[in-house]
Write a protein that holds these residues in place. Structure first.
Motif, PDB file in Angstrom:
ATOM      1  N   ARG A   1       6.523 -78.914 -27.500  1.00 16.38           N
ATOM      2  CA  ARG A   1       7.317 -77.835 -26.917  1.00 16.38           C
ATOM      3  C   ARG A   1       8.770 -77.878 -27.407  1.00 16.38           C
ATOM      4  O   ARG A   1       9.534 -76.956 -27.180  1.00 16.38           O
ATOM      5  CB  ARG A   1       7.339 -77.972 -25.399  1.00 16.38           C
ATOM      6  N   CYS A   2       9.147 -78.964 -28.044  1.00 16.15           N
ATOM      7  CA  CYS A   2      10.539 -79.213 -28.421  1.00 16.15           C
ATOM      8  C   CYS A   2      11.011 -78.225 -29.493  1.00 16.15           C
ATOM      9  O   CYS A   2      10.279 -77.923 -30.429  1.00 16.15           O
ATOM     10  CB  CYS A   2      10.623 -80.641 -28.931  1.00 16.15           C
ATOM     11  N   VAL A   3      12.226 -77.718 -29.332  1.00 15.83           N
ATOM     12  CA  VAL A   3      12.770 -76.841 -30.365  1.00 15.83           C
ATOM     13  C   VAL A   3      13.757 -77.592 -31.262  1.00 15.83           C
ATOM     14  O   VAL A   3      14.485 -76.986 -32.045  1.00 15.83           O
ATOM     15  CB  VAL A   3      13.456 -75.586 -29.773  1.00 15.83           C
ATOM     16  N   LEU A   4      13.803 -78.919 -31.113  1.00 10.86           N
ATOM     17  CA  LEU A   4      14.619 -79.784 -31.959  1.00 10.86           C
ATOM     18  C   LEU A   4      16.099 -79.426 -31.953  1.00 10.86           C
ATOM     19  O   LEU A   4      16.773 -79.488 -32.974  1.00 10.86           O
ATOM     20  CB  LEU A   4      14.067 -79.782 -33.392  1.00 10.86           C
ATOM     21  N   CYS A   5      16.582 -79.082 -30.792  1.00 12.60           N
ATOM     22  CA  CYS A   5      18.003 -78.748 -30.684  1.00 12.60           C
ATOM     23  C   CYS A   5      18.848 -80.023 -30.722  1.00 12.60           C
ATOM     24  O   CYS A   5      20.041 -79.969 -30.944  1.00 12.60           O
ATOM     25  CB  CYS A   5      18.257 -78.002 -29.388  1.00 12.60           C
ATOM     26  N   ARG A   6      18.230 -81.173 -30.427  1.00 16.97           N
ATOM     27  CA  ARG A   6      18.898 -82.470 -30.415  1.00 16.97           C
ATOM     28  C   ARG A   6      19.941 -82.603 -29.309  1.00 16.97           C
ATOM     29  O   ARG A   6      20.798 -83.475 -29.364  1.00 16.97           O
ATOM     30  CB  ARG A   6      19.517 -82.791 -31.782  1.00 16.97           C
ATOM     31  N   ARG A   7      19.878 -81.756 -28.303  1.00 18.10           N
ATOM     32  CA  ARG A   7      20.798 -81.932 -27.183  1.00 18.10           C
ATOM     33  C   ARG A   7      20.574 -83.274 -26.512  1.00 18.10           C
ATOM     34  O   ARG A   7      21.520 -83.974 -26.153  1.00 18.10           O
ATOM     35  CB  ARG A   7      20.550 -80.849 -26.133  1.00 18.10           C
ATOM     36  N   CYS A   8      19.293 -83.639 -26.344  1.00 20.91           N
ATOM     37  CA  CYS A   8      18.980 -84.899 -25.658  1.00 20.91           C
ATOM     38  C   CYS A   8      19.494 -86.090 -26.465  1.00 20.91           C
ATOM     39  O   CYS A   8      20.030 -87.047 -25.906  1.00 20.91           O
ATOM     40  CB  CYS A   8      17.475 -85.012 -25.429  1.00 20.91           C
ATOM     41  N   VAL A   9      19.350 -85.996 -27.786  1.00 24.51           N
ATOM     42  CA  VAL A   9      19.797 -87.082 -28.654  1.00 24.51           C
ATOM     43  C   VAL A   9      21.313 -87.226 -28.538  1.00 24.51           C
ATOM     44  O   VAL A   9      21.849 -88.323 -28.369  1.00 24.51           O
ATOM     45  CB  VAL A   9      19.415 -86.778 -30.123  1.00 24.51           C
TER      46      VAL A   9
ATOM     47  N   ILE B   1      19.285 -80.482 -19.601  1.00 25.65           N
ATOM     48  CA  ILE B   1      19.855 -79.824 -20.773  1.00 25.65           C
ATOM     49  C   ILE B   1      18.813 -79.429 -21.799  1.00 25.65           C
ATOM     50  O   ILE B   1      19.093 -78.614 -22.672  1.00 25.65           O
ATOM     51  CB  ILE B   1      20.967 -80.662 -21.451  1.00 25.65           C
ATOM     52  N   CYS B   2      17.625 -79.978 -21.707  1.00 19.02           N
ATOM     53  CA  CYS B   2      16.572 -79.558 -22.633  1.00 19.02           C
ATOM     54  C   CYS B   2      16.296 -78.082 -22.357  1.00 19.02           C
ATOM     55  O   CYS B   2      15.932 -77.709 -21.252  1.00 19.02           O
ATOM     56  CB  CYS B   2      15.307 -80.385 -22.414  1.00 19.02           C
ATOM     57  N   PRO B   3      16.500 -77.236 -23.348  1.00 15.17           N
ATOM     58  CA  PRO B   3      16.389 -75.794 -23.083  1.00 15.17           C
ATOM     59  C   PRO B   3      14.948 -75.350 -22.847  1.00 15.17           C
ATOM     60  O   PRO B   3      14.702 -74.257 -22.372  1.00 15.17           O
ATOM     61  CB  PRO B   3      16.949 -75.152 -24.349  1.00 15.17           C
TER      62      PRO B   3
HETATM   63  S1  SF4 Z   1      16.677 -81.376 -25.686  1.00 17.61           S
HETATM   64 FE1  SF4 Z   1      15.579 -82.807 -26.979  1.00 17.61          FE
HETATM   65  S2  SF4 Z   1      13.435 -82.589 -26.351  1.00 17.61           S
HETATM   66 FE2  SF4 Z   1      14.512 -80.787 -25.550  1.00 17.61          FE
HETATM   67  S3  SF4 Z   1      14.234 -79.224 -27.134  1.00 17.61           S
HETATM   68 FE3  SF4 Z   1      16.169 -80.247 -27.585  1.00 17.61          FE
HETATM   69  S4  SF4 Z   1      15.627 -81.881 -29.042  1.00 17.61           S
HETATM   70 FE4  SF4 Z   1      13.729 -81.189 -28.061  1.00 17.61          FE
END
Ligand code: SF4
Ligand code: FES
Ligand code: FES
Lengths: 193, 577
Positions: free
Chosen positions: B185-193, B235-237
């Motif tokens: 489901r991840c959109v790879l926004c990298r907010r979590c990272v 924060i994960c969208p």
């Molecule tokens: S916050 Fe992390 S897990 Fe959620 S969509 Fe972005 S990269 Fe993926």
């Protein structure tokens, strides 16, 4: 392919390979550390992270591949996290997590070589060495012969397009290959073994 | 044209440190350096973003925020700019779109968020994001608050052109004790990272693989176990990071969110309580840049189970005789009996222990009750723990500052009360909102020696079990009120659910006791029908609260006093800027 529930532990699975007998196992010795330190010292302080890639190449050159323990060791050397190293290792197809054979054959299958016969050579070499061509798909396409002496990997452009089909055995490039030349080449390397 | 004599808009804006920007045909002024996305959002023009988060570094990787941008044409050498009747230069639009999150506004810039360029860019981005997406919204917790879902409805296309096999990735991975990850489901926004690296300072999460195989992961053997891990769920969208606690419990659109504050420590983190039909399902942080930024600790977030627990006391409990068991009673006769009993108690032999978890209004009423009954022995129970250098402070009471301002008490005389009870000098005790056998360290055996023990509390404790009368109060989620946090900020508690069973808000109970106890002062307080009105009384009496009103406090609070205390996470955020 790994099961989805294990998508994370798959990152550090130690893959079996008959090629292992031709490479020393990874050992974090003092000498190795010294060598790593040299790479790290090439970058300004706080940028130790930049040394990850050259150290990965150094480890792969010595031990044939990047094993799970070496990822943790590299992270330590570069003062970064293991997940960072794992990210780099899993990004580049040229960085292996499985040990190749003693003679690692990289056959170019980008357009110019593929058109001039490179694609067929892959199948031909596989057959000759007893490698299952099915192994050449997936995340890390590489086939290893049962005796561990040989491995084959289809690669992208080797930057010698005018003289295809191109292939490399370890670090030596061979151009304008055909089945006959391949036969001769393999025989030569088999001698060296 | 008189505009030549008048000041041009660009000069007028520059004088304020601002620039003129045209958005969808209308001119606005923004401070220099404002990001295009923030500028648009601040004037109500929504720019969809996945990767951009105002508290994290800019990644500019999702491309969802593409907008059309234009600038005045570059001048030929020697030429002077020409201005139209309104004093602006003409805008030359660029053929390609730019990201609104990584670019800042400039003088005479034009932005279009509604043209074909934009629409097509957004459609294309969404089409790519959905190629490998599992489309499992019917079983996804995020459904209803998912950015991918929202944007697809707003800007996406109804049909799918991708006919190839989707790439399979990890699903339902337990990535930490409180968080599950679904890589598909991840959109790879990298907010979590970025959150884990930049805010928590633990680089636990990373991206592995390449291209379509890219996935979020942590290194095997490492887990996302920080006490701030659940912020990645917020924060994960999309529904890639989900809370183990909330998974599959409730559809978010059934939930009501109430803005209020966390009462687990003196920071008073701003939160939303999500409830439905008297049941609380989750707590999430609410942005307040003076208190908690956008974050909150996991242990505070998950400490809500006691609200709907079996331990709640739902009716008044009365011991009819010495040694008799407590029996449920009705409110009015119980209150009458309590008031009568209180009037009979010798004030010299009576003490009140109040909780610094009570609101200012309740503390004020408790103070009034003490005064009315002539009781001088009153104090709070201090409560402290290790600060975590982020949001959790050493003071584990949410309203110590309020108790200091209103009652002038900080727990220093608690020892005297404890001793008084031990040696029998104190015969009557009123406890409001505390289990005094815990932090106050008054053993049960001493409580049982008392002649009269009145307890107001929401749940069963060793103290309520020892009580002659228990009046069921409520938790912080069931009442209105205000508290002052460690930095001296006055903040509001809002009621998320009604008092459970027959319980009543503590201020309400105290008000009834004041009324029942007679005397002049009770008249004053009896007039106040609500915590809002009690706050007005406080404002009239205490200098720190001067001019304060329920409306003025609002949902983000106001600083009313200086304490010298700061919140480390906020300090860091401010120095970063
Ligand atoms: S916050 Fe992390 S897990 Fe959620 S969509 Fe972005 S990269 Fe993926
Ligand atoms: S295509 Fe084979 S070397 Fe370039
Ligand atoms: S929000 Fe701008 S690129 Fe992601």
């Amino acid at each position: 392919m790994t099961e989805s529930t294990d998508a994370i532990s798959a990152l550090t699975v130690e893959h079996p390979s008959p090629g292992k007998k031709y490479y020393p196992p990874f050992q974090p010795t003092a000498d190795l550390e010294k060598e790593a330190k040299e790479y790290v010292s090439m970058y300004p302080e706080g940028k130790e992270l930049s040394a990850v890639l050259p150290i990965i190449h150094m480890i792969q050159g010595k031990f044939g591949y990047i094993c799970p323990e070496s990822m943790s060791w590299i992270a330590q050397q570069c003062k970064c996290t293991e997940i960072h190293v794992a990210g780099i290792v899993s990004f580049y197809p040229g960085i292996r997590t499985r040990c190749p054979g003693k003679w690692h054959i990289r056959v170019c299958h980008t357009i110019a070589c593929a058109l001039s016969g490179g694609e067929e050579l892959i199948g031909y070499i596989c057959e000759k060495l007893g490698i299952d061509p099915k192994e050449l798909s997936g995340d890390e396409p590489m086939g290893i012969s049962p005796d561990g002496l040989w491995s084959i990997e289809p690669v992208e452009c080797l930057a010698n397009c005018g003289f295809g089909p191109n292939l490399m055995v370890n670090d030596t490039l061979y151009s304008q290959m055909d089945k006959e030349k391949v036969d001769k080449l393999l025989a030569e390397y088999a001698e060296k073994a | 044209m008189s505009s030549q004599q008048e000041q041009l808009p660009k000069d007028a804006a520059a004088a304020e440190g601002k620039v003129n920007v045209q958005i969808n045909g209308k001119w606005y002024r923004f401070p220099k350096g404002t990001r295009i996305a923030d500028a648009c959002n601040s004037v109500g023009i929504h720019v969809p973003c996945f990767c951009y988060h105002p508290k994290l570094s800019v990644a500019g990787s999702c491309r969802m925020c593409l907008v059309e941008q234009g600038m005045p044409p570059r001048l030929a050498p020697g030429a002077t700019p020409t201005y139209n009747d309104d004093g602006y230069q003409t805008i030359q639009w660029m053929p390609r779109a730019v990201v609104a999150c990584a670019n800042t506004v400039a003088e005479n810039m034009g932005i279009r968020t509604d043209g074909t360029v934009c629409r097509e860019a957004r459609r294309a981005v969404l089409e790519f994001l959905l190629t490998n997406h599992p489309l499992d919204c019917p079983i996804c917790d995020q459904a209803g608050e998912c950015k991918l879902q929202e944007y697809t409805a707003d800007y996406g296309q109804p049909s799918h052109r991708f006919t190839e096999a989707k790439i399979k990735k990890g699903k339902n991975i337990s990535i930490g004790p409180r968080v599950n990850l679904d890589q598909e489901r991840c959109v790879l926004c990298r907010r979590c990272v970025r959150f884990m690296k930049e805010i928590v300072g633990e680089e636990i999460l990373g991206v592995v693989g390449r291209g379509g195989h890219n996935a979020i992961a942590c290194f095997p053997g490492k887990t996302l176990d920080s006490n701030y891990s659940m912020n990645v769920v917020d924060i994960c969208p999309v529904g890639a990071m989900t809370s183990k606690d909330f998974r599959f419990k409730m559809r978010v659109w059934f939930l009501k969110s109430t803005p209020t504050i966390d009462t687990n420590c003196g920071t008073g983190t701003n939160i939303f309580i999500w409830s439905r039909e008297q049941q609380i399902y989750r707590i999430t942080p609410r942005q307040n840049d003076a208190v908690n930024s956008c974050w909150m600790p996991d242990n505070h977030r998950l400490n809500y189970k006691y609200i709907n627990s079996e331990k709640r006391i739902l009716t008044p409990l009365v011991k009819t005789d010495v040694g008799a068991p407590q029996r449920p009673g009705a409110w009015e006769p119980t209150l009458r009996a309590v008031s009568e009993q209180l009037r009979r108690c010798n004030p010299k032999q009576t003490a009140i222990i109040v909780s610094a978890r009570l609101t200012n209004e309740e503390l004020y009423l408790a103070g009034n009750l003490a005064q009315l009954l002539g009781i001088s022995q009153l104090d709070i129970v201090p409560r402290s723990g290790e600060p975590d250098g982020m949001l959790i402070c050493a003071d584990r009471n949410p309203n110590t500052t309020g108790a200091k301002l209103i009652l002038d008490k900080d727990g220093r005389t608690l020892d005297d009360i404890r001793l008084g009870i031990k040696n029998g000098k104190i015969r009557h005790l009123i406890v409001i909102g505390e289990d005094v056998t815990a932090e106050a360290a008054i053993p049960e055996s001493h409580l049982s020696k008392l002649d009269y023990l009145l307890v107001i509390d929401h749940s069963e404790t060793a103290t309520t079990r020892a009580a002659d009368v228990v009046l069921p109060g409520v938790t912080f989620a069931e009442k209105y009120g205000t508290m002052v946090n460690i930095t001296g900020r006055l903040q509001r508690l809002n009621k998320a659910i009604e008092p459970l069973g027959a319980s009543r808000a503590d201020w309400d109970i105290l008000r009834s006791l004041l009324q029942g106890s007679g005397g002049d002062m009770s008249l004053l307080t009896a007039r106040a029908q609500s915590p809002m009105e009690i706050l007005d009384e406080i404002a009239a009496q205490f200098p720190a609260f001067k001019g304060v009103s329920w409306a003025a406090v609002g949902n983000s609070g106001i600083p009313i006093t200086e304490t010298g205390e700061t919140i480390p996470l906020i300090e860091r955020e401010q120095t970063k800027q």
